[in-house]
Motif scaffolding. Structure first.
Motif, PDB file in Angstrom:
ATOM      1  N   GLU A   1      -1.413   7.412   7.311  1.00  0.00           N
ATOM      2  CA  GLU A   1      -0.101   6.937   7.766  1.00  0.00           C
ATOM      3  C   GLU A   1      -0.136   5.516   8.312  1.00  0.00           C
ATOM      4  N   HIS A   2      -1.207   5.170   9.039  1.00  0.00           N
ATOM      5  CA  HIS A   2      -1.280   3.845   9.632  1.00  0.00           C
ATOM      6  C   HIS A   2      -1.465   2.756   8.576  1.00  0.00           C
ATOM      7  N   LEU A   3      -1.964   3.181   7.409  1.00  0.00           N
ATOM      8  CA  LEU A   3      -2.366   2.232   6.385  1.00  0.00           C
ATOM      9  C   LEU A   3      -1.241   1.893   5.420  1.00  0.00           C
ATOM     10  N   ILE A   4      -0.287   2.781   5.247  1.00  0.00           N
ATOM     11  CA  ILE A   4       0.659   2.654   4.141  1.00  0.00           C
ATOM     12  C   ILE A   4       2.025   2.129   4.577  1.00  0.00           C
ATOM     13  N   GLU A   5       2.733   1.595   3.586  1.00  0.00           N
ATOM     14  CA  GLU A   5       4.066   1.066   3.833  1.00  0.00           C
ATOM     15  C   GLU A   5       5.121   1.996   3.262  1.00  0.00           C
TER      16      GLU A   5
ATOM     17  N   TYR B   1      -7.030  -5.827   2.076  1.00  0.00           N
ATOM     18  CA  TYR B   1      -5.630  -5.962   1.685  1.00  0.00           C
ATOM     19  C   TYR B   1      -4.968  -7.136   2.393  1.00  0.00           C
ATOM     20  N   ILE B   2      -5.262  -7.294   3.697  1.00  0.00           N
ATOM     21  CA  ILE B   2      -4.665  -8.404   4.450  1.00  0.00           C
ATOM     22  C   ILE B   2      -5.155  -9.743   3.897  1.00  0.00           C
TER      23      ILE B   2
ATOM     24  N   ILE C   1       0.876  -1.172   0.000  1.00  0.00           N
ATOM     25  CA  ILE C   1       0.000   0.000   0.000  1.00  0.00           C
ATOM     26  C   ILE C   1       0.908   1.215   0.000  1.00  0.00           C
TER      27      ILE C   1
ATOM     28  N   LEU D   1      -7.924  -1.950   4.666  1.00  0.00           N
ATOM     29  CA  LEU D   1      -6.895  -2.748   5.338  1.00  0.00           C
ATOM     30  C   LEU D   1      -7.277  -4.230   5.396  1.00  0.00           C
ATOM     31  N   LYS D   2      -8.515  -4.493   5.770  1.00  0.00           N
ATOM     32  CA  LYS D   2      -8.943  -5.897   5.912  1.00  0.00           C
ATOM     33  C   LYS D   2      -8.928  -6.613   4.555  1.00  0.00           C
TER      34      LYS D   2
ATOM     35  N   ARG E   1     -10.592   0.997   7.393  1.00  0.00           N
ATOM     36  CA  ARG E   1     -10.500  -0.344   7.969  1.00  0.00           C
ATOM     37  C   ARG E   1     -10.855  -1.401   6.909  1.00  0.00           C
TER      38      ARG E   1
ATOM     39  N   ASN F   1      -0.743  -1.192   8.788  1.00  0.00           N
ATOM     40  CA  ASN F   1      -0.214  -1.975   7.678  1.00  0.00           C
ATOM     41  C   ASN F   1       0.592  -3.165   8.203  1.00  0.00           C
TER      42      ASN F   1
ATOM     43  N   LYS G   1      -1.380  12.300   7.447  1.00  0.00           N
ATOM     44  CA  LYS G   1      -1.658  11.840   8.815  1.00  0.00           C
ATOM     45  C   LYS G   1      -2.770  10.795   8.820  1.00  0.00           C
TER      46      LYS G   1
ATOM     47  N   ILE H   1       5.017   4.155  14.491  1.00  0.00           N
ATOM     48  CA  ILE H   1       4.065   3.101  14.851  1.00  0.00           C
ATOM     49  C   ILE H   1       4.779   1.787  15.159  1.00  0.00           C
TER      50      ILE H   1
END
Lengths: 295, 125
Positions: free
Chosen positions: A191-195, A173-174, A29, A170-171, A167, B47, A188, B11
């Motif tokens: 940020e939690h979602l990407i690599e 994608y996993i 991602i 993300l789900k 969410r 992620n 911001k 994170i």
């Protein structure tokens, strides 16, 4: 693998992309960020094959996207301007998607739409701005395309559905990894979602780093003006601000010749700089930001 | 559960810290299996690669070990290692602050050492 080489795109003589070269790995991602008008949407449209580059080359698994059936069936671009036939309702749109996308997930689409409170009897043009974004994103996820391009997918969505949809991305994608490129003004928020982050500025790649490297890219030095002044030549300065008697400098961490302890001993505070601030400073027009205008 | 995305602590570092705390609290025990990067990604809404980097830190510190095809497990003695590191880090940070403050107040080395020795003997509050 997506490979862009010296990609340019001009609209009536104005360059939207001015030589983008980058290699994007599969099944990651990636956050596509940049200021307004930086060229994010143009880049996504070229990757999806909706636009033909003026010059340079783009290859998705060795295929050039423009006018290419393989790329068209394995790629989807979700954007605000997506159009669907005016005379068909949501249920009908989902039904016809089966014919376009080999991995189409009709059940998933129905369940997500019902969760979001969107009736299959709605007509696409009757949906509110936020509802339309929600529908488009669900359409994008349900297509399960190997390359999923999301251009500001959360535009107009309310806070609650926004975090639900993040969410959902993300789900999905996993459970079913795919290449997802998501553009946003708000780093911001993603940020939690990407690599990885691809920062575009003035039609060029300004930075292409993993999220972790981005967070270590710069440090903020705060101290007495005189104390800080002597370190001016010791690093590449990205941003500076003086609010006498204090001064603040944001510098590129790699170029800093002093270690943290030496700075701390000189009574200079060393603070981390968030990835979104790094993007802000790297793409800033001047080193003083908005304050320079009022000088 | 949620990580603090507003924090300047990356994170993946927050994830490593969370697992260390789980070990300290005995919720993860020696030779016990640790959450996979995908479980962590779901739990913390992040992620999977980021979660994986958190696990890699602990692998590098020998807090966790890997069994091929089975996942990651808590090393025997991991809890003591974490305790030891935290002790060292906290104490060093405190000592650094004391030295800085002493310098500001022009307290000499001897005065400072005297003060600490007195503290150790319980001669002052």
């Amino acid at each position: 693998m997506i490979q862009c080489t010296e990609l340019t795109k001009s609209y009536r003589g104005k360059q939207a992309l001015a030589g983008v070269t980058c290699a994007l790995d599969e099944q990651k991602i990636i956050g596509l960020v940049g200021r307004n008008g930086a060229g994010k949407s143009t880049m996504l449209k070229i990757l999806a094959g909706h636009l033909k580059p003026t010059d340079g080359e783009v290859c998705i698994n060795n295929d050039k996207p423009f006018n290419n059936l393989t790329v068209a069936t394995n790629t989807i671009l979700i954007e605000e301007a997506m159009t669907f036939p005016n005379n068909s309702d949501v249920a009908h749109i989902l039904k016809s998607a089966e014919k376009f996308y080999p991995n189409w997930q009709g059940d998933l689409a129905k369940k997500l739409l019902s969760y979001a409170g969107l009736s299959p009897k709605n007509f696409h043009y009757n949906l509110s701005k936020g509802q339309r974004s929600t529908f488009n994103l669900i359409y994008g996820l349900a297509s399960r395309c190997a390359v999923t391009l999301l251009d500001e997918p959360m535009n107009g969505m309310d806070e609650a559905i926004r975090s639900d949809m993040y969410r959902a991305i993300l789900k999905e994608y996993i459970a079913h990894p795919r290449t997802i490129i998501i553009s946003s003004h708000h780093l911001k928020e993603i940020e939690h979602l990407i690599e990885e982050i691809l920062l575009i500025d003035n039609g060029k790649v300004a930075l292409h780093e993993s999220l972790e490297h981005m967070q270590q890219y710069a440090v903020r030095l705060i101290g007495q003006r005189d104390a800080l002044e002597q370190y001016r030549t010791q690093a590449n300065i990205l941003f500076e601000k003086q609010e006498a008697p204090f001064a603040e400098m944001v510098v590129q961490a790699q170029t800093l010749t002093l270690n943290e302890q030496q700075l701390r001993d000189a009574n200079i505070q060393v603070l981390p700089v968030s990835a979104s601030d790094v993007c802000k400073y790297v793409t800033a027009k001047s080193r003083g930001g908005i304050d320079d205008v009022f000088e | 559960m949620n990580v603090n995305v507003e924090s300047t602590t990356p994170i993946y570092v927050q994830i490593a810290d969370w697992i260390r705390n789980e070990i300290l609290a005995d919720r993860l025990t020696a030779d016990g299996k640790v959450y996979s990067q995908y479980q962590l990604a779901e739990m913390f809404n992040i992620n999977p690669a980021t979660a994986g980097k958190g696990l890699t830190i602990l692998l590098d510190e020998n807090i966790l070990y890997k069994k091929r095809g089975l996942g990651m497990f808590v090393t025997v003695g991991a809890k003591d290692m974490i305790l030891q590191t935290r002790r060292n880090e906290t104490l060093q940070q405190l000592a650094r602050d004391i030295v800085l403050e002493a310098r500001r107040l022009s307290v000499t080395d001897d005065e400072l050492i005297n003060l600490i020795q007195k503290m150790q003997r319980g001669e002052c509050q």
